[in-house]
Enzyme design. Structure first.
Site, PDB file in Angstrom:
ATOM      1  N   GLU A 158      13.643  15.740 -20.895  1.00 22.83           N
ATOM      2  CA  GLU A 158      14.945  15.054 -20.924  1.00 22.83           C
ATOM      3  C   GLU A 158      15.150  14.498 -19.524  1.00 22.83           C
ATOM      4  OE1 GLU A 158      17.048  14.717 -23.494  1.00 22.83           O
ATOM      5  OE2 GLU A 158      15.861  15.891 -24.895  1.00 22.83           O
ATOM      6  N   CYS A 165      23.305  12.088 -16.683  1.00 23.48           N
ATOM      7  CA  CYS A 165      22.179  11.286 -17.201  1.00 23.48           C
ATOM      8  C   CYS A 165      22.644  10.171 -18.129  1.00 23.48           C
ATOM      9  CB  CYS A 165      21.183  12.192 -17.913  1.00 23.48           C
ATOM     10  SG  CYS A 165      21.908  13.110 -19.267  1.00 23.48           S
TER      11      CYS A 165
HETATM   12  P1  NAD Z   1      15.160  17.373 -10.392  1.00 22.52           P
HETATM   13  O1  NAD Z   1      14.089  16.693 -11.160  1.00 22.52           O
HETATM   14  O2  NAD Z   1      15.174  17.259  -8.918  1.00 22.52           O
HETATM   15  O3  NAD Z   1      15.139  18.948 -10.703  1.00 22.52           O
HETATM   16  C1  NAD Z   1      15.257  19.452 -12.009  1.00 22.52           C
HETATM   17  C2  NAD Z   1      14.675  20.848 -12.039  1.00 22.52           C
HETATM   18  O4  NAD Z   1      13.273  20.753 -11.835  1.00 22.52           O
HETATM   19  C3  NAD Z   1      15.205  21.786 -10.963  1.00 22.52           C
HETATM   20  O5  NAD Z   1      15.306  23.087 -11.491  1.00 22.52           O
HETATM   21  C4  NAD Z   1      14.106  21.737  -9.920  1.00 22.52           C
HETATM   22  O6  NAD Z   1      14.066  22.895  -9.106  1.00 22.52           O
HETATM   23  C5  NAD Z   1      12.876  21.636 -10.819  1.00 22.52           C
HETATM   24  N1  NAD Z   1      11.692  21.081 -10.186  1.00 22.52           N
HETATM   25  C6  NAD Z   1      11.610  20.132  -9.226  1.00 22.52           C
HETATM   26  N2  NAD Z   1      10.310  19.883  -8.935  1.00 22.52           N
HETATM   27  C7  NAD Z   1       9.573  20.670  -9.733  1.00 22.52           C
HETATM   28  C8  NAD Z   1       8.171  20.888  -9.913  1.00 22.52           C
HETATM   29  N3  NAD Z   1       7.269  20.231  -9.185  1.00 22.52           N
HETATM   30  N4  NAD Z   1       7.757  21.782 -10.834  1.00 22.52           N
HETATM   31  C9  NAD Z   1       8.660  22.453 -11.577  1.00 22.52           C
HETATM   32  N5  NAD Z   1       9.984  22.314 -11.452  1.00 22.52           N
HETATM   33  C10 NAD Z   1      10.437  21.432 -10.538  1.00 22.52           C
HETATM   34  O7  NAD Z   1      16.537  16.884 -11.028  1.00 22.52           O
HETATM   35  P2  NAD Z   1      18.030  17.174 -10.559  1.00 22.52           P
HETATM   36  O8  NAD Z   1      18.297  16.424  -9.298  1.00 22.52           O
HETATM   37  O9  NAD Z   1      18.342  18.640 -10.605  1.00 22.52           O
HETATM   38  O10 NAD Z   1      18.823  16.508 -11.780  1.00 22.52           O
HETATM   39  C11 NAD Z   1      19.049  15.155 -11.858  1.00 22.52           C
HETATM   40  C12 NAD Z   1      18.137  14.477 -12.845  1.00 22.52           C
HETATM   41  O11 NAD Z   1      18.169  15.116 -14.097  1.00 22.52           O
HETATM   42  C13 NAD Z   1      18.580  13.051 -13.103  1.00 22.52           C
HETATM   43  O12 NAD Z   1      17.467  12.199 -13.096  1.00 22.52           O
HETATM   44  C14 NAD Z   1      19.201  13.119 -14.480  1.00 22.52           C
HETATM   45  O13 NAD Z   1      19.208  11.925 -15.202  1.00 22.52           O
HETATM   46  C15 NAD Z   1      18.348  14.146 -15.127  1.00 22.52           C
HETATM   47  N6  NAD Z   1      19.067  14.712 -16.270  1.00 22.52           N
HETATM   48  C16 NAD Z   1      18.653  14.395 -17.529  1.00 22.52           C
HETATM   49  C17 NAD Z   1      19.355  14.893 -18.622  1.00 22.52           C
HETATM   50  C18 NAD Z   1      18.936  14.582 -20.024  1.00 22.52           C
HETATM   51  O14 NAD Z   1      19.324  15.338 -20.907  1.00 22.52           O
HETATM   52  N7  NAD Z   1      18.179  13.543 -20.268  1.00 22.52           N
HETATM   53  C19 NAD Z   1      20.477  15.691 -18.421  1.00 22.52           C
HETATM   54  C20 NAD Z   1      20.855  15.971 -17.118  1.00 22.52           C
HETATM   55  C21 NAD Z   1      20.150  15.489 -16.042  1.00 22.52           C
END
Ligand code: NAD
Length: 473
Positions: free
Chosen positions: A245, A279
């Protein structure tokens, strides 16, 4: 707060501070886990699955109903944690907490609808005398990785259906907002879920992510977050199921016959909810040229009434971004757009992590504010004069989560619904409308698979066929 590993709440000497982005005060700490903790989590999760896969549907559903009740009874406590650790105002946080109650309760209901079908074996020569069916079985260990912006409900969207399906889970909550997630796990365990069936591992995703996502004991990764982390995870995952997502830069078309007040109010709220860190937040507003000036004036007027600041005050409409670094990034993107010809109609100011709700026009194609996901409180207005061009513009970028159109014309609405390239089209709502039980997900870089309880349960279970060869009948 502590991590839950191998049925125990554990702490570690190395800790990460969880801070309120409004004033940088430290709310709590979480353990900074390492590779040994990853191994502990994986090993315990495998043993946990031996327990969870044998639980009856009744027991799984009862635990989820009880969890929903616990959250409902402590709604204000949950809301206050959401508001303090993240960007949401207390009113936004209350809405998220009550949605979480619904998400968990719907998971309980869906647990009772995990059904198979009989199969027409004799529909092809060679299948005579066969009788059989398929069941849906849990997959095994599910790794749930969640983002900061809905720190409770997006965790519930993974834990609820994973538990409903009989899986065990390893949860890696967002590093900056882990407290609501841990509280939710406490409620799940209090409701009677075997603690061995759920591991919570805290720390930097970039550090503990690779050993978690690449391990073969994990049978599914359910990830919500940004495209960059999503791409990295896919590249490391190996052969396992993956749900993604990801982000978007949601387009909303405002057609010439739109209900102006409804469109303005919905789009202002949709652009600035959770300081635009959403998002499905409205980013690109494609407004018919006949109503462009009136829409612009009313949109800017309403935006100017927004009170920004202390999230815990009832009257605050919008809080800070998650970090000052993020607010500075948005400031840079706005400056880049302005240097290339964009006009700021209101906003554009920053104080620490607080970035003003900002409305722009004349944003050119080649700047990040146009083609990337901004994930901040800015919105771009573009005049349009025909529907084909508006749809072409809406579809022109590599994202496709939700799109929306405001119109009273049913043919215009249907055309948009059929031709907008995305996971869902809202008519007379902004993109920022989601029912937690609807199928939710995107096309292109917005994701893979669908969430939304019934749909998550499909993803989190596998069919197993049973075929009897009965020559005697
Ligand atoms: P992010 O990608 O920085 O982090 C998300 C999660 O992934 C965190 O728990 C982070 O610690 C983990 N993570 C980061 N790098 C990783 C790796 N290499 N391996 C495993 N885990 C890792 O995102 P964010 O800044 O927390 O959230 C914002 C993003 O999330 C935006 O792009 C937003 O659109 C998206 N989002 C999507 C939805 C949806 O349902 N489509 C909903 C909410 C947020």
């Amino acid at each position: 707060m502590k991590m839950l590993l191998n049925s125990k709440w554990v702490d570690r000497d190395r800790k990460i501070e969880v801070c309120d982005p409004f004033d940088n005060s430290v709310i709590d700490t979480i353990p900074a886990s390492d590779e040994k903790d990853v191994e502990l989590a994986l090993d315990a999760a495998v043993r946990g699955f031996e327990i969870t896969k044998r639980m009856t549907v009744y027991d799984r559903a009862q635990i989820l109903y009880k969890t929903a009740q616990i959250i409902n009874d402590r709604l204000e406590e949950f809301a206050s944690i959401i508001a303090r650790e993240g960007s949401k105002t207390i009113n936004e946080a209350r809405k998220e907490a009550s949605r979480c109650v619904n998400t968990i309760a719907c998971s309980a209901e869906e647990a009772k609808r995990i059904l198979g079908e009989t199969i027409s074996w004799d529909s092809f020569p060679g299948g005579e005398k066969r009788k059989g069916f398929y069941y849906r079985f849990p997959i095994g260990v599910i790794l749930a990785i969640t983002p900061f912006n809905d720190p409770l409900n997006l965790v519930a969207h993974k834990l609820g259906p994973a538990i409903a399906a009989g899986n065990s889970v390893i949860l890696k909550p967002a590093t900056v907002t882990p407290l609501s997630a841990i509280k939710l796990v406490e409620a799940i365990v209090e409701a009677g879920f075997p603690p061995m069936g759920i591991q919570v591992i805290t720390g930097q995703g970039s550090k503990i992510g690779d050993p978690l996502v690449s391990d073969d004991r994990v049978r599914m990764i359910s990830f919500t977050g940004g495209v960059e982390a999503g791409k990295h995870i896919v590249s490391k995952a190996g052969i396992k199921k993956i749900g993604m997502e990801l982000g978007s830069n949601s387009p909303v078309i405002v057609w010439k016959d739109a209900d102006m007040q409804l469109a303005v109010e919905s789009c202002v709220s949709g652009a600035f909810w959770a300081a635009g860190q959403n998002c499905i937040g409205v980013q690109r507003l494609l407004v018919h040229k006949d109503i462009y000036d009136e829409f612009k004036t009313r949109f800017v007027e309403l935006t100017k009434t927004y009170k920004i600041g202390d999230k815990m005050k009832e009257e605050t409409n919008m809080g800070p971004m998650i970090t000052e670094t993020e607010a500075k990034r948005v400031e840079e993107w706005v400056n880049e757009a302005v240097s290339r010809g964009a006009t700021v109609l209101t906003g554009g100011g920053r104080s620490g992590a607080l970035y003003e709700p900002t409305v722009l026009e004349n944003v050119p194609d080649g700047v990040k504010l146009h083609y990337e996901e901004v994930f901040g409180p800015t919105v771009n207005l573009y005049p349009i004069d025909n529907l084909d061009d508006a749809i072409k513009e809406a579809n022109s970028l590599p994202y496709g989560l939700l799109a929306a159109i405001f119109t009273r014309d049913v043919e215009v609405a249907f055309k948009a619904a059929y031709e907008l390239d995305c996971g869902g089209v809202m008519i007379n709502d902004s993109t920022d409308y989601r029912l937690d039980s609807m199928p939710f997900g995107g096309v292109k870089y917005s994701g893979l698979g669908r969430e939304g309880l019934k749909f998550s349960l499909q993803e989190m279970t596998e069919p197993k066929v049973v075929c009897f060869n009965l020559p005697g009948i």
